[in-house]
Write an enzyme that holds these catalytic residues in place. Structure first.
Site, PDB file in Angstrom:
ATOM      1  N   PRO A   1       0.868  -1.352   0.216  1.00 21.00           N
ATOM      2  CA  PRO A   1       0.115   0.185  -0.252  1.00 21.00           C
ATOM      3  C   PRO A   1       0.787   1.350  -0.173  1.00 21.00           C
ATOM      4  O   PRO A   1       2.552   1.354   0.489  1.00 21.00           O
ATOM      5  CB  PRO A   1      -0.821  -0.257   1.413  1.00 21.00           C
ATOM      6  CG  PRO A   1      -0.100  -1.202   2.278  1.00 21.00           C
ATOM      7  CD  PRO A   1       0.957  -1.927   1.251  1.00 21.00           C
TER       8      PRO A   1
ATOM      9  N   SER B   1       8.039   4.804   9.076  1.00 26.49           N
ATOM     10  CA  SER B   1       7.589   3.890   8.314  1.00 26.49           C
ATOM     11  C   SER B   1       6.573   3.171   8.167  1.00 26.49           C
ATOM     12  O   SER B   1       5.303   3.121   9.141  1.00 26.49           O
ATOM     13  CB  SER B   1       8.585   2.631   8.825  1.00 26.49           C
ATOM     14  OG  SER B   1       8.247   1.692   9.806  1.00 26.49           O
ATOM     15  N   LYS B   2       6.609   1.815   7.509  1.00 26.19           N
ATOM     16  CA  LYS B   2       5.113   0.777   6.852  1.00 26.19           C
ATOM     17  C   LYS B   2       5.084   1.009   8.141  1.00 26.19           C
ATOM     18  O   LYS B   2       3.473   0.672   8.463  1.00 26.19           O
ATOM     19  CB  LYS B   2       4.863   0.186   5.931  1.00 26.19           C
ATOM     20  CG  LYS B   2       5.694   1.048   4.478  1.00 26.19           C
ATOM     21  CD  LYS B   2       4.870   0.518   3.795  1.00 26.19           C
ATOM     22  CE  LYS B   2       5.041   0.707   2.200  1.00 26.19           C
ATOM     23  NZ  LYS B   2       4.870   0.020   0.921  1.00 26.19           N
ATOM     24  N   ARG B   3       5.215   0.282   8.895  1.00 22.78           N
ATOM     25  CA  ARG B   3       5.546  -0.309   9.225  1.00 22.78           C
ATOM     26  C   ARG B   3       5.258   0.380  11.481  1.00 22.78           C
ATOM     27  O   ARG B   3       4.247  -0.223  12.098  1.00 22.78           O
ATOM     28  CB  ARG B   3       6.514  -1.342   9.688  1.00 22.78           C
ATOM     29  CG  ARG B   3       6.950  -2.599   9.362  1.00 22.78           C
ATOM     30  CD  ARG B   3       8.427  -3.006   9.659  1.00 22.78           C
ATOM     31  NE  ARG B   3       8.982  -2.354   9.142  1.00 22.78           N
ATOM     32  CZ  ARG B   3       9.700  -2.136   7.729  1.00 22.78           C
ATOM     33  NH1 ARG B   3       8.593  -2.760   7.446  1.00 22.78           N
ATOM     34  NH2 ARG B   3      10.927  -0.934   8.081  1.00 22.78           N
ATOM     35  N   ASP B   4       5.059   1.480  11.073  1.00 22.08           N
ATOM     36  CA  ASP B   4       4.788   2.513  12.265  1.00 22.08           C
ATOM     37  C   ASP B   4       3.606   2.519  12.178  1.00 22.08           C
ATOM     38  O   ASP B   4       2.628   2.486  13.883  1.00 22.08           O
ATOM     39  CB  ASP B   4       5.203   4.021  12.337  1.00 22.08           C
ATOM     40  CG  ASP B   4       7.060   3.819  12.679  1.00 22.08           C
ATOM     41  OD1 ASP B   4       7.440   3.181  13.360  1.00 22.08           O
ATOM     42  OD2 ASP B   4       7.438   4.767  11.454  1.00 22.08           O
TER      43      ASP B   4
END
Ligand code: GLU
Length: 515
Positions: free
Chosen positions: A17, A266-269
């Protein structure tokens, strides 16, 4: 020479995404294009088949659509310079790789993955940091610079796997002007011989990106700071392909940092830090894991875009609330900063709240109607919006006070305990009689009747208003009770008086029974 037409591209790889940083890159490209009467192009960079994630391209298109960033050319839309997916342009890259070999700016490399791994291992053992395929190490590798031309020909004829690498010159300064950072100078001794064409017949990002920017007549490359280290290689490719005169201008945008400023957001945040990092909700196709999106969390796209615009840019004055048209008007690359911009989730809510307040009651009512299952009169919802909008950040909060829609079932115990007295029953019944005689039942007649009633009975506001509010709403606080009464209408208000005055009186008696 006449000014070049502004043509910019947003060039995401469909590997997942689109993170809000990606939307910001798209936004700045869009604003720059529209400000300069240019074109905004979407190009899908899908040459790395191993990293392809299904649904990602569709997600990117939908995210841009939701954000109001209308694409002029792109996959599914078309345009003069298509196709707009690199996988569909596959054939057009090889000739440039060949041209670079011919001009001796690139070469064939036949090293296998094992060869490269063992080189790296050896370097590690020898305590040499980060082995790279470069102007020095290439001399001991298997490539068309070290092998005889017969051997190279034989390998190619036999269909042996190969890659094509750029031949980095030794000790040359590559200079280019970045619209945000100024002059950038990098020495080629610090650059490696990047693969530009792979054994699977596909170009790598670097070659495909440069060839497409050239072929699509891109005038400005506006992209994230993470691409700054690749820019000198791109500049060299323009030079070696003799396209220097039409090389686009570069602008590398600052990073978006985590709220505490420690590192890149980041995306993971995402949901880990308690806020979405994606514009739209995303369901990971392999794990099924769901990441929340701004849209589904109730944000207006215009608030989201307004917030993003300010992550790296500012207009140089105190104005903060912007529509997209106003952003187009005021945007410039000169006012984009170099240093990382801290993402602030609270400020993001503030933007939503401000945009909510700027909407007309009618607009809000239409949105509210979508949030309730039963058909409700729009004029009535407009009235609710008017009373609630100063307190709400999201549209669903406009609907939070259910007393607007039904007789309240619950009530605020503390207000009841403090404010309902023995004489409250009588006072409320008398107040009800006053309202019965009010045929206009507007905010002002309700208010003046109420105040006259206090005066005539020598009562204070504090003794009557909280009980009146309890009857109407069950709550101890909220928007003006007179305005609520006017909106509910006389019939409903009298109904609430009837059932609630008795209810509270019984409760009072029950609680104050002599033990
Ligand atoms: N495909 C690259 C990305 O995913 C594009 C970088 C660029 O704009 O050149 O971000």
């Amino acid at each position: 020479m006449s000014e070049r037409k502004v043509r910019v591209r947003f060039a995401p790889s469909p590997t997942g995404p689109l993170h809000m940083g990606g939307v910001r890159t798209a936004l700045y490209n869009y604003l720059f294009a529209k400000k300069n009467n240019g074109d905004f192009i979407l190009r899908v960079e899908d040459t790395d088949q191993n990293r392809y994630v299904s649904g990602a391209e569709d997600y990117i298109v939908k995210a841009l659509e939701w954000s109001g960033l209308t694409i002029d050319e792109g996959p599914g839309i078309g345009g003069e310079f298509g196709p707009y997916r690199q996988s569909e342009r596959k054939e057009s890259y090889k000739e440039y790789a060949d041209q670079l070999i011919k001009s001796e700016n690139a070469y064939y490399a036949f090293d296998t993955a094992e060869d490269l791994n063992s080189m790296r291992e050896m370097a590690k053992k020898a305590k040499m940091a980060n082995w790279q395929y470069n102007s020095i190490t290439r001399n001991s590798m298997k490539n068309s610079l070290t092998l005889s031309s017969e051997e190279v020909k034989r390998k190619l004829d036999n269909g042996e796997p190969y890659t094509i690498r750029i031949k980095m010159p030794r000790n040359e300064d590559v200079r280019f002007y970045d619209e945000i950072r100024g002059w950038v100078i990098v020495n080629t001794n610090n650059m490696d011989d990047k693969v530009i064409f792979k054994g699977d017949g596909m170009p790598t990002y670097h070659l495909a990106n440069v060839v497409d920017d050239y072929k699509m007549k891109i005038s400005h490359v506006i992209r994230g700071e993470e691409w700054l280290p690749s820019a000198p290689l791109h500049v060299l490719l323009y030079k070696y392909l003799n396209w220097e005169d039409v090389m686009p201008k570069f602008a590398h945008l600052p990073l978006i940092l985590k709220p505490d400023g420690n590192g890149k957001l980041s995306k993971r945040d995402g949901d880990r830090l308690g806020f979405p990092v994606f514009p739209l909700q995303w369901k990971d196709p392999s794990s099924g894991e769901i990441s929340s999106g701004y849209k589904e969390n109730g944000y207006f796209s215009e608030a989201f875009v307004n917030m993003l615009a300010f992550l790296g840019w500012n207009p140089g004055n105190a104005k903060e609330l912007y529509s997209i048209e106003e952003l187009i008007n005021d945007f410039s690359l000169e006012r984009v900063g170099k240093s990382g911009a801290k993402f602030d989730p609270e400020k993001t809510k503030w933007f939503n709240q401000q945009h909510l307040r700027n909407k007309s009651n009618n607009e809000l009512a239409i949105l509210m109607q979508k949030g309730i299952s039963h058909e409700t009169d729009i004029a009535y919802l407009e009235g609710v919006a008017e009373l609630m909008k100063e307190r709400a950040v999201f549209v669903n909060e406009l609907l939070e006070d259910d007393y607007f829609f039904s007789i309240p079932e619950n009530f605020d115990e503390k207000t009841f305990r403090k404010k309902w007295k023995e004489n409250s029953f009588e006072i409320m019944n008398n107040l009800k009689s006053v309202f019965e005689g009010d045929n206009e039942f507007s905010v002002s007649t309700i208010e003046s009747n109420f105040k006259n009633f206090l005066e005539a009975n020598s009562l204070g506001m504090g003794a009557v208003l909280p009980c009146f509010r309890l009857i109407l709403t069950g709550k101890g606080m909220g928007p003006s009770a007179f305005a609520i009464a006017a909106l509910l209408g006389k019939k409903e208000v009298l109904k609430r008086f009837e059932s609630k005055t008795t209810f509270f009186n019984e409760l009072y008696k029950e609680k104050n029974k002599v033990q």
